[in-house]
Scaffold this active site. Sequence first.
Site, PDB file in Angstrom:
ATOM      1  CB  CYS A   1      -0.946   0.005   1.202  1.00  0.00           C
ATOM      2  SG  CYS A   1      -2.056  -1.430   1.245  1.00  0.00           S
TER       3      CYS A   1
ATOM      4  CG  HIS B   1      -3.241   3.371   1.706  1.00  0.00           C
ATOM      5  ND1 HIS B   1      -3.809   2.826   0.572  1.00  0.00           N
ATOM      6  CD2 HIS B   1      -3.290   2.397   2.655  1.00  0.00           C
ATOM      7  CE1 HIS B   1      -4.176   1.584   0.830  1.00  0.00           C
ATOM      8  NE2 HIS B   1      -3.878   1.308   2.085  1.00  0.00           N
TER       9      HIS B   1
ATOM     10  CG  ASN C   1      -6.698  -0.914   1.332  1.00  0.00           C
ATOM     11  OD1 ASN C   1      -5.970  -0.687   0.372  1.00  0.00           O
ATOM     12  ND2 ASN C   1      -6.210  -1.210   2.532  1.00  0.00           N
TER      13      ASN C   1
END
Length: 330
Positions: free
Chosen positions: A114, A255, A285
């Site tokens: 990520c 993020h 996500n």
Amino acid sequence: MQNLGIAITGSGSAVPKNSLDNQGLMQFVETTDEWIATRTGIRQRRLANPGESLKDIATSASQKALAMAGIEPQDVDLILLATSTSDDLFGSACQVQAALGADQAVAFDLTAACSGFVFGLVTAAQYIRTGVYQNVLLIGADILSRWIDWEDRRTCVLFGDGAGAVVLQANQSDRLLGFELKSDGTQNGCLNVPYTASPRKLTEEVVVAKGNYQPLAMNGKEVYRFAVQKVPEIIDKALFHCQLTVGQIDWLVLHQANQRILNAVAERLKIPPEKVISNVASYGNTSAASIPLALDEAVRQNKIQTNDIIAASGFGAGLTWGAAIFQWGR
């Protein structure tokens, strides 16, 4: 060799066609829309079907970024693909290069989960600053749905698939104002896709391993605690490097892991909610794709304007985390 600056001159994004909302999840896992939305802020996510590849969505996002930057695929010197879920274990960047027709570009994958887009941004900048390359295409793309246990409600509600891309070009002034990157392998067990091996005996003396990857595993409480503590710290360090204050930030692009994390980081930094870019409700996500996907949407909605100062921060598996402060456009 003369050092050069960089400018981020184009962005693009792409997501799979299929959308799964929280009501859809309720059909096969014990959960509710209220439970998911309250704890994560996520309402729906895009999921790739078996016929959709990482190469496809990464190429689509790249084409849009190149078009915005006003350059042709043949002008690209380097393609960096930040991903943890390539179509091929050896990497997918070269597949994207071929699909784009960017036959002058060298291409390789970069894996930092990520944090991949921020790590890729800093990596790309070094090639331009040293004069090696002029035009770099940076892609963040992941199809995490391939590696999710869809019976584990702790993880399956969180993740979606997508791609985002930006074009970095040599520029007289350097628009990457500052950055900071960190890693801590001692916490790897908090978030991983673990490898397991079953032995295969070739001869009496030689035994090899037949490899398999298990579904994504995460300690949600530890990751939340890690992000809320470390992300404000690393943004502060990146701002210190470029001698800026939090008050000079126009946009915070984190993020997109969890709306509660976004809110907590902004609160700790004393950044007002109207400066926080968030699309986690629509996509969940998307790992390395989440920052460029959110960035591209904000640019195309005319929120982010030329010269705006953006603080971007990624955090995730490794554990890795990083922040970059940059100005949009030339």
